[in-house]
Write a protein that holds these residues in place. Structure first.
Motif, short mmCIF file in Angstrom:
data_model
loop_
_atom_site.label_atom_id
_atom_site.label_comp_id
_atom_site.label_asym_id
_atom_site.label_seq_id
_atom_site.Cartn_x
_atom_site.Cartn_y
_atom_site.Cartn_z
N VAL A 98 0.41 -1.34 -0.03
CA VAL A 98 0.01 -0.01 -0.25
C VAL A 98 1.12 1.10 -0.08
CG1 VAL A 98 -1.83 1.19 1.21
CG2 VAL A 98 -1.59 -1.45 1.06
N VAL A 99 0.88 1.88 -1.06
CA VAL A 99 1.16 3.08 -0.76
C VAL A 99 0.59 4.90 -1.09
CG1 VAL A 99 3.27 4.47 -2.71
CG2 VAL A 99 3.67 2.03 -2.32
N GLU A 100 0.18 5.22 -0.51
CA GLU A 100 -0.64 6.22 0.13
C GLU A 100 -0.32 7.52 1.11
OE1 GLU A 100 -3.19 9.24 -0.20
OE2 GLU A 100 -3.72 6.46 -1.17
N ASP A 101 0.28 8.39 -0.02
CA ASP A 101 0.50 9.46 1.40
C ASP A 101 -0.33 10.60 2.53
OD1 ASP A 101 -0.98 11.17 -1.15
OD2 ASP A 101 -0.02 12.58 -0.69
N GLU A 102 -2.20 10.37 2.14
CA GLU A 102 -3.02 10.13 2.85
C GLU A 102 -3.57 9.18 4.66
OE1 GLU A 102 -5.64 12.99 2.06
OE2 GLU A 102 -5.01 13.52 0.29
N MET A 103 -2.68 9.88 5.57
CA MET A 103 -3.21 8.89 6.35
C MET A 103 -4.23 7.97 6.01
SD MET A 103 -2.21 8.63 10.32
CE MET A 103 -2.57 10.14 10.95
N MET A 104 -5.59 8.84 6.16
CA MET A 104 -6.85 7.98 6.95
C MET A 104 -7.12 7.44 5.38
SD MET A 104 -7.77 9.77 9.81
CE MET A 104 -8.95 8.83 9.54
N VAL A 105 -6.67 7.59 4.68
CA VAL A 105 -6.95 7.01 3.16
C VAL A 105 -6.13 5.39 3.79
CG1 VAL A 105 -7.10 6.48 0.93
CG2 VAL A 105 -7.63 8.87 1.91
N SER A 106 -5.21 5.91 3.86
CA SER A 106 -4.08 4.30 4.14
C SER A 106 -4.51 3.60 5.03
CB SER A 106 -2.76 4.28 4.20
OG SER A 106 -1.81 3.57 4.74
N MET A 107 -5.36 4.16 6.11
CA MET A 107 -5.84 3.34 7.46
C MET A 107 -7.13 2.46 7.13
SD MET A 107 -4.62 6.08 10.54
CE MET A 107 -6.34 5.08 11.65
N LEU A 108 -8.02 3.12 6.15
CA LEU A 108 -8.88 3.06 5.25
C LEU A 108 -8.38 1.67 4.41
CD1 LEU A 108 -11.84 2.88 4.92
CD2 LEU A 108 -12.10 4.84 3.50
N ILE A 109 -7.38 1.86 3.21
CA ILE A 109 -7.23 0.58 2.60
C ILE A 109 -6.97 -0.57 3.18
CG2 ILE A 109 -5.93 -0.27 1.40
CD1 ILE A 109 -5.38 3.08 -0.10
N GLU A 110 -5.96 -0.17 4.62
CA GLU A 110 -5.33 -1.38 5.06
C GLU A 110 -6.83 -2.28 6.53
OE1 GLU A 110 -2.26 -0.31 7.47
OE2 GLU A 110 -2.51 1.95 7.00
N ASP A 111 -7.59 -1.26 6.37
CA ASP A 111 -8.55 -1.96 7.26
C ASP A 111 -9.73 -2.63 6.03
OD1 ASP A 111 -8.35 -0.91 9.84
OD2 ASP A 111 -9.61 0.82 9.42
N MET A 112 -9.51 -2.25 4.56
CA MET A 112 -10.05 -2.93 3.75
C MET A 112 -9.35 -4.45 3.88
SD MET A 112 -11.43 -0.14 1.38
CE MET A 112 -12.50 1.31 1.47
N LEU A 113 -8.24 -4.55 3.06
CA LEU A 113 -7.85 -5.26 2.93
C LEU A 113 -7.40 -6.47 4.46
CD1 LEU A 113 -4.35 -3.08 1.05
CD2 LEU A 113 -6.08 -5.02 0.30
N ALA A 114 -7.20 -6.48 5.21
CA ALA A 114 -7.84 -6.84 6.72
C ALA A 114 -8.90 -7.26 6.51
CB ALA A 114 -6.73 -6.61 7.93
N ASP A 115 -10.27 -7.19 5.87
CA ASP A 115 -11.09 -7.59 6.11
C ASP A 115 -11.22 -8.81 5.24
OD1 ASP A 115 -12.22 -6.05 7.74
OD2 ASP A 115 -13.25 -4.39 6.57
N MET A 116 -10.25 -8.38 4.06
CA MET A 116 -10.44 -9.87 3.42
C MET A 116 -9.23 -10.80 3.46
SD MET A 116 -10.38 -7.01 -0.09
CE MET A 116 -10.30 -4.91 -0.34
N GLY A 117 -8.56 -9.90 4.41
CA GLY A 117 -7.15 -11.54 4.99
C GLY A 117 -6.58 -11.02 3.91
N CYS A 118 -5.69 -9.80 3.56
CA CYS A 118 -5.01 -9.77 2.72
C CYS A 118 -3.71 -9.63 4.22
CB CYS A 118 -4.83 -8.82 2.17
SG CYS A 118 -5.52 -8.70 0.22
N LYS A 119 -2.47 -9.73 3.15
CA LYS A 119 -1.28 -8.87 4.62
C LYS A 119 -1.21 -8.02 3.80
CE LYS A 119 0.33 -13.34 5.96
NZ LYS A 119 1.18 -15.34 5.79
N VAL A 120 -0.86 -6.80 4.94
CA VAL A 120 -1.03 -5.46 4.49
C VAL A 120 1.60 -5.53 4.45
CG1 VAL A 120 -0.92 -2.46 4.65
CG2 VAL A 120 -2.40 -4.00 5.06
N VAL A 121 1.29 -5.09 2.84
CA VAL A 121 3.12 -4.55 2.95
C VAL A 121 3.66 -3.19 3.46
CG1 VAL A 121 5.52 -4.49 1.85
CG2 VAL A 121 3.43 -6.50 1.59
N GLY A 122 3.70 -2.79 3.76
CA GLY A 122 4.04 -1.45 4.32
C GLY A 122 2.85 -0.71 5.84
N PRO A 123 2.27 -0.01 5.19
CA PRO A 123 1.89 0.85 4.40
C PRO A 123 3.26 2.42 3.97
CG PRO A 123 0.94 1.93 5.74
CD PRO A 123 1.24 0.95 5.82
N ALA A 124 3.60 2.49 2.66
CA ALA A 124 4.76 3.36 2.79
C ALA A 124 3.66 5.06 1.98
CB ALA A 124 5.62 3.28 1.60
#
Length: 125
Positions: A14-40
């Motif tokens: 996950v490469v995203e410079d807006e912290m809130m958007v990054s956190m939202l993407i991380e939550d979505m990925l976790a819901d899908m069972g993905c492993k987050v690399v980063g974020p950066a």
């Protein structure tokens, strides 16, 4: 309400410079069972992660605080790692070489992210 598809174990950079958007993407990925690399949140950080971390695919914000993500896109393409761009501008801001790359139009829903990641997963060798 449709259930989010499971993408268990898919390693997503996950490469995203807006912290809130990054956190939202991380939550979505976790819901899908993905492993987050980063974020950066910076290009140099993301490039370092690509060199060090194992990943299957990536979601890239096109613009990191005014710095284009394209050098990282080139590295990922060279490595054969599929990726999608996340942007509020559609494919309008992409280079010719990037046309045809999946684009997540911001703001996006979890179902949009799941659809794109399913496409990317199919490209993972």
């Amino acid at each position: 309400m449709t259930e989010t598809p499971r993408l268990d174990g898919l390693r997503v950079l996950v490469v995203e410079d807006e912290m809130m958007v990054s956190m939202l993407i991380e939550d979505m990925l976790a819901d899908m069972g993905c492993k987050v690399v980063g974020p950066a949140s910076r290009l140099d950080e993301a490039i370092a992660l690509v060199g060090d971390a194992e990943l299957d695919c990536a979601v890239l914000d096109v613009n990191l605080g005014g710095q284009p993500i394209f050098p990282l896109a080139d590295i990922l393409r060279e490595k054969g790692a599929p990726f999608a761009f996340a942007t509020g501008y559609g494919d309008a801001g992409l280079r010719d070489v990037d046309k045809g790359t999946p684009v997540l139009q911001k703001p996006f829903r979890e179902s949009d992210l799941a659809r794109i990641l399913s496409e990317l997963r199919a490209k993972v060798g």
